[in-house]
Motif scaffolding. Structure first.
Motif, PDB file in Angstrom:
ATOM      1  N   TYR A   1       3.517 -23.590 -41.904  1.00  0.00           N
ATOM      2  CA  TYR A   1       2.403 -23.415 -40.063  1.00  0.00           C
ATOM      3  C   TYR A   1       1.334 -22.947 -40.480  1.00  0.00           C
ATOM      4  O   TYR A   1       0.381 -22.668 -40.153  1.00  0.00           O
TER       5      TYR A   1
ATOM      6  N   TYR B   1       4.055 -22.341 -29.694  1.00  0.00           N
ATOM      7  CA  TYR B   1       3.710 -21.131 -30.642  1.00  0.00           C
ATOM      8  C   TYR B   1       2.554 -21.034 -30.825  1.00  0.00           C
ATOM      9  O   TYR B   1       2.391 -20.036 -31.961  1.00  0.00           O
TER      10      TYR B   1
ATOM     11  N   TYR C   1       9.476 -24.102 -22.850  1.00  0.00           N
ATOM     12  CA  TYR C   1      10.521 -22.660 -23.088  1.00  0.00           C
ATOM     13  C   TYR C   1      11.536 -23.223 -22.082  1.00  0.00           C
ATOM     14  O   TYR C   1      12.295 -22.784 -22.495  1.00  0.00           O
TER      15      TYR C   1
ATOM     16  N   ASN D   1       4.015 -25.517 -22.325  1.00  0.00           N
ATOM     17  CA  ASN D   1       4.484 -23.942 -21.964  1.00  0.00           C
ATOM     18  C   ASN D   1       5.620 -23.209 -21.629  1.00  0.00           C
ATOM     19  O   ASN D   1       7.011 -23.504 -22.362  1.00  0.00           O
TER      20      ASN D   1
ATOM     21  N   THR E   1      -1.134 -23.297 -23.259  1.00  0.00           N
ATOM     22  CA  THR E   1       0.138 -23.214 -23.443  1.00  0.00           C
ATOM     23  C   THR E   1       0.455 -23.430 -21.707  1.00  0.00           C
ATOM     24  O   THR E   1       1.956 -22.843 -21.657  1.00  0.00           O
TER      25      THR E   1
ATOM     26  N   GLU F   1       5.403 -12.826 -25.583  1.00  0.00           N
ATOM     27  CA  GLU F   1       5.194 -14.086 -26.124  1.00  0.00           C
ATOM     28  C   GLU F   1       4.865 -12.578 -27.837  1.00  0.00           C
ATOM     29  O   GLU F   1       4.107 -12.475 -28.699  1.00  0.00           O
TER      30      GLU F   1
ATOM     31  N   ASN G   1      11.038 -14.665 -35.656  1.00  0.00           N
ATOM     32  CA  ASN G   1      11.461 -15.931 -33.786  1.00  0.00           C
ATOM     33  C   ASN G   1      11.839 -15.627 -33.022  1.00  0.00           C
ATOM     34  O   ASN G   1      12.991 -16.469 -32.900  1.00  0.00           O
TER      35      ASN G   1
ATOM     36  N   ALA H   1       0.875 -17.629 -29.682  1.00  0.00           N
ATOM     37  CA  ALA H   1       1.791 -16.597 -30.809  1.00  0.00           C
ATOM     38  C   ALA H   1       1.435 -16.423 -32.185  1.00  0.00           C
ATOM     39  O   ALA H   1       1.366 -15.356 -33.210  1.00  0.00           O
ATOM     40  N   PHE H   2       1.517 -17.601 -33.105  1.00  0.00           N
ATOM     41  CA  PHE H   2       1.299 -17.657 -34.616  1.00  0.00           C
ATOM     42  C   PHE H   2      -0.456 -17.355 -35.027  1.00  0.00           C
ATOM     43  O   PHE H   2      -0.232 -16.534 -35.766  1.00  0.00           O
TER      44      PHE H   2
ATOM     45  N   SER I   1      13.455 -20.205 -37.355  1.00  0.00           N
ATOM     46  CA  SER I   1      13.233 -18.652 -37.406  1.00  0.00           C
ATOM     47  C   SER I   1      13.490 -18.077 -38.585  1.00  0.00           C
ATOM     48  O   SER I   1      14.379 -17.735 -39.111  1.00  0.00           O
TER      49      SER I   1
ATOM     50  N   ILE J   1       6.006 -15.753 -40.603  1.00  0.00           N
ATOM     51  CA  ILE J   1       5.335 -17.781 -40.354  1.00  0.00           C
ATOM     52  C   ILE J   1       5.545 -18.213 -41.991  1.00  0.00           C
ATOM     53  O   ILE J   1       5.136 -17.813 -42.816  1.00  0.00           O
TER      54      ILE J   1
ATOM     55  N   PHE K   1       7.668 -12.539 -29.985  1.00  0.00           N
ATOM     56  CA  PHE K   1       8.116 -13.438 -31.497  1.00  0.00           C
ATOM     57  C   PHE K   1       8.689 -12.362 -32.148  1.00  0.00           C
ATOM     58  O   PHE K   1      10.248 -12.218 -32.884  1.00  0.00           O
TER      59      PHE K   1
END
Length: 311
Positions: free
Chosen positions: A35, A52, A90, A86, A82, A293, A271, A55-56, A231, A31, A295
Motif C-alpha cells: 500500500y 482508506y 463504510y 466512503n 471519500t 479516521e 486498522n 487516511a493512509f 489490518s 500500513i 485507525f
C-alpha cells in the motif's frame, strides 16, 4: 514555469530525506508495504478502498514529518474523494460486521446481559421461597418436638423420682445444633458478575494510547479477534513477550490467544475499523472513535482476575 511535484513523489522524497526504508515505514505506520508503494506511485486503485486512501496518506505524511492536513488540502484534487463512496463503503462494512454475521461473538454477547438479569431474578425468587419454606418447616418441627420432649421429660422425671435416680440431660441442644447446621448449609452464594471492560484513560495522541481494565476476569482468559478486512496487529503482554505480530485477515479469523498468565495485554492496531476484539468474553469498544479516521490505536488492558471465583 515550475511544475508542482506530485503527491506520491513528494511523500517519497520526504521519506528518503528521513533515511527511512519502506520496511521501516511499514513498521511505523502499520500500513502494508504494497500500500505504501501504491501511494508513492499514485496507484490508489489497489488500496482497500477510496475510504482508506486519505487516511493512509495522512499516516504516511505524519511519519515523514509533513503536515497531513496541509498536504491533503494542497493535493485535494489528486487524492480520491471519500464522500459518497466512503459512506456507501463504510455502511457496507458495518452491515457485514453487524447485520450479516449472525454467528459472530459480538451478537452472542449482546444477549448475555438479558440472560443474566433473568437468571438473577429467578435465583432471588428461589432463594426467598426456599428460606420461607425452611422457616415454616423449622417452626413446625420445633413445635412438634417441644411437646413430646416435655411429656417425655415429665415421664422420665417421674420414673427417676420413683427409682431415686437423677433425671437425664435434655437432648434439645443436639436438635438446635442440627437445625443451625442445616440453616448454614442452605446459604446460597451470589453469582459472580460477568467480565466487563472499563476505560481508565483515553489518549488523544498520535497514535492514541488508551488504558482499559477488565473487571471480574476469570482465571483462564482468552482473546478473540475477528477481522473483516486486512489490518496490521501486534499483541504483547507488556513484559516483552509477543503473542501475535502479523497482518490479520478475514481468512484467518477468528484468532484465539490465551493470556491467562499475563497481568496486562497491549493491542497495537493498524486498522481499527477492520478488527473486532473480545477479552474474556467482554467486547472491546475502541476508546477513540475510529469513525473519525483514527485507525492506528494502541490499547492497554489491565487484567483483574477474580480470586477463588471457581470460574
Amino acid at each position: 514555469m515550475v511544475l508542482r511535484m506530485a503527491i506520491g513523489e513528494k511523500l517519497r522524497e520526504a521519506r528518503e530525506k528521513q533515511n527511512m526504508s519502506l520496511e521501516t515505514m511499514q513498521e511505523t505506520t502499520k500500513i502494508q508495504k504494497r500500500y505504501l508503494e501504491a501511494i508513492e506511485n499514485e496507484n490508489f486503485s489497489i488500496l482497500p478502498g477510496t475510504f482508506y486512501a486519505r487516511a493512509f496518506i495522512k499516516e504516511y505524511a505524519t511519519a515523514v514529518g509533513l503536515d497531513p492536513n496541509e498536504l491533503l488540502e494542497e493535493y485535494n484534487a489528486e487524492v480520491p474523494q471519500t464522500e459518497e463512496d466512503n459512506s456507501a463503503h463504510y455502511s457496507q462494512v458495518h452491515r457485514s460486521r453487524k447485520d450479516n454475521s449472525p454467528n459472530k461473538s459480538t451478537n452472542v454477547f449482546s444477549f448475555i446481559p438479558t440472560v443474566i438479569v433473568v437468571l438473577l431474578v429467578i435465583g432471588i425468587v428461589f432463594i426467598v421461597w426456599f428460606f420461607l419454606q425452611e422457616s415454616s418447616t423449622e417452626d413446625s418441627t420445633d413445635s412438634a418436638q417441644t411437646q413430646p420432649q416435655t411429656e417425655n421429660n415429665e415421664v422420665v422425671r417421674e420414673q427417676d423420682d420413683e427409682s431415686g435416680n437423677e433425671p437425664a440431660d435434655d437432648d434439645s441442644s443436639d436438635a438446635e445444633e442440627d437445625n443451625k447446621a442445616n440453616a448454614e448449609s442452605t446459604d446460597s452464594q451470589e453469582e459472580s458478575p460477568d467480565p466487563a471492560l472499563t476505560v481508565d484513560e483515553e489518549s488523544t495522541g498520535n497514535p492514541p494510547e488508551s488504558t482499559l481494565t477488565l473487571e471480574h476476569a476469570s482465571n483462564k482468559i482468552s482473546v478473540t479477534i475477528e477481522a473483516t478486512d486486512d489490518s496490521w496487529l501486534e499483541v504483547d503482554n507488556g513484559d516483552g513477550d509477543v503473542l501475535f505480530k502479523d497482518t490479520a485477515t478475514a481468512e484467518d479469523s477468528p484468532i484465539e490467544l490465551d493470556v491467562s498468565g499475563a497481568d496486562r495485554v497491549r493491542f497495537n492496531v493498524g486498522n481499527a475499523p477492520a478488527l473486532d476484539i473480545t477479552v474474556d468474553g467482554a467486547a472491546l469498544d475502541y476508546p477513540v472513535d475510529p469513525d473519525n479516521e483514527v485507525f492506528h490505536q494502541k490499547i492497554w488492558v489491565n487484567l483483574n482476575k477474580e480470586q477463588d471465583s471457581g470460574k
